[in-house]
Design an enzyme around this catalytic site. Sequence first.
Site, short mmCIF file in Angstrom:
data_model
loop_
_atom_site.label_atom_id
_atom_site.label_comp_id
_atom_site.label_asym_id
_atom_site.label_seq_id
_atom_site.Cartn_x
_atom_site.Cartn_y
_atom_site.Cartn_z
N HIS A 11 -1.25 -86.53 0.54
CA HIS A 11 -2.27 -87.17 -0.58
C HIS A 11 -3.47 -86.41 -0.70
O HIS A 11 -4.54 -87.16 -0.55
CB HIS A 11 -2.34 -88.69 -0.06
CG HIS A 11 -2.75 -89.75 -0.88
ND1 HIS A 11 -4.17 -89.72 -1.61
CD2 HIS A 11 -2.15 -90.79 -1.59
CE1 HIS A 11 -3.96 -90.76 -2.58
NE2 HIS A 11 -2.94 -91.21 -2.24
N HIS A 13 1.61 -97.16 0.82
CA HIS A 13 1.50 -96.02 1.82
C HIS A 13 1.54 -96.53 3.19
O HIS A 13 1.11 -95.99 4.23
CB HIS A 13 -0.04 -95.23 1.70
CG HIS A 13 -0.06 -94.81 0.44
ND1 HIS A 13 0.87 -94.13 -0.59
CD2 HIS A 13 -1.36 -94.60 -0.38
CE1 HIS A 13 0.47 -93.59 -1.54
NE2 HIS A 13 -0.98 -93.79 -1.33
N GLU A 71 1.59 -86.22 -5.90
CA GLU A 71 2.14 -86.37 -4.72
C GLU A 71 3.85 -86.31 -4.93
O GLU A 71 4.40 -87.60 -5.55
CB GLU A 71 1.88 -87.99 -4.29
CG GLU A 71 0.29 -88.17 -4.23
CD GLU A 71 0.00 -89.67 -4.40
OE1 GLU A 71 0.41 -90.44 -3.49
OE2 GLU A 71 -0.83 -90.05 -5.35
#
Length: 346
Positions: free
Chosen positions: A165, A95, A303
């Site tokens: 998220h 991420h 996601e």
Amino acid sequence: MSQAATIETIEIARDGIRAELLTLGATLRRLEVPDRDGKAANIVLGYRDLADYRAHPRFYGVVAGRYANRIGSARFTLDGTEYRLPANDGANTLHGGPSGFDREDWKVAARDAHSVTFALHSPHLDNGFPGNLDVRVRYAIEEGGLSVGFRATTDRATVANLTHHAYFNLAGEASGTTVLDHVLRIPAGQTTPTDAALIPTGELASVEGTPFDFRIPKPIGRDIAAADTQLAQGRGYDHNFVLVGAAGTIRRIATLFDPASGRVMDLQSTEPGVQFYTGNYLGGGTPGTGGSIYPARGGLCLEPQKFPDSPNKPAFPSARLDPGHEYRHDMAFRFRTAKDVAQAFG
């Protein structure tokens, strides 16, 4: 924001749906949606105390970037130049790194009663990524749900992969239940299998006859404990599904149903893949928004995004972004209610 360190809270609402957002991480902290009896509840996980978003980051409801999901060995090569990234998931980057977009204080660029737009400037070599990247994320309550639109531009070649998220529990964030009884459909005939570090091998694997076949709706808990190497590596589902339909066009990519509350969520996106994560490491920690401690699998993530490790996998859909082009990802969480599985997926 009055100062960079202050976390501002913003509320938007329309037609019985209310969202609470934070400037830190452009985070969705609360999303209140009615059940089949008209009773509203918050269906996304978050922290009770705002300070915990900085002290104990868990990606609750954040915008993930610059590159959502994993980049193997914390490096990639673009136009002959190798870019090394900070590792924050073993030897890999997750991420965007340890100070990704989820840790940034975003500016409010525009807002009204139904929408808010956040803006962020990510400088060249921020977390090792090339190019000055200017990003905007717009949340809007419309058409019976919450839409999220991502836009970004760069001044030199780079990679970009942004997603939302949120951890969902359609029974309610404070219900104390897991999501194993939620029923899920993902119209995907393939996944991108991973190695032990959850980095894709580069293969595409058929879901036929495996625990990863969600083409026909089934409870999430039905196969999660099956004897399967991929499930063992992730301690449950934590995998990218290869979506049907043309990437770049908004289409329904998943449907989630909670039989207890009757809430149904239709997820729409323009992206080629969706990472399905069953909150396998959620158990424990500090109190959630409603004051309770979340159990393992107390929420799930869907996601939409480019495939994990795409910068190192030339056969995967490209995450490249060049000057003069705009990165675009449109997605939406649409809500309705149903009396049973047949109605939810009919």
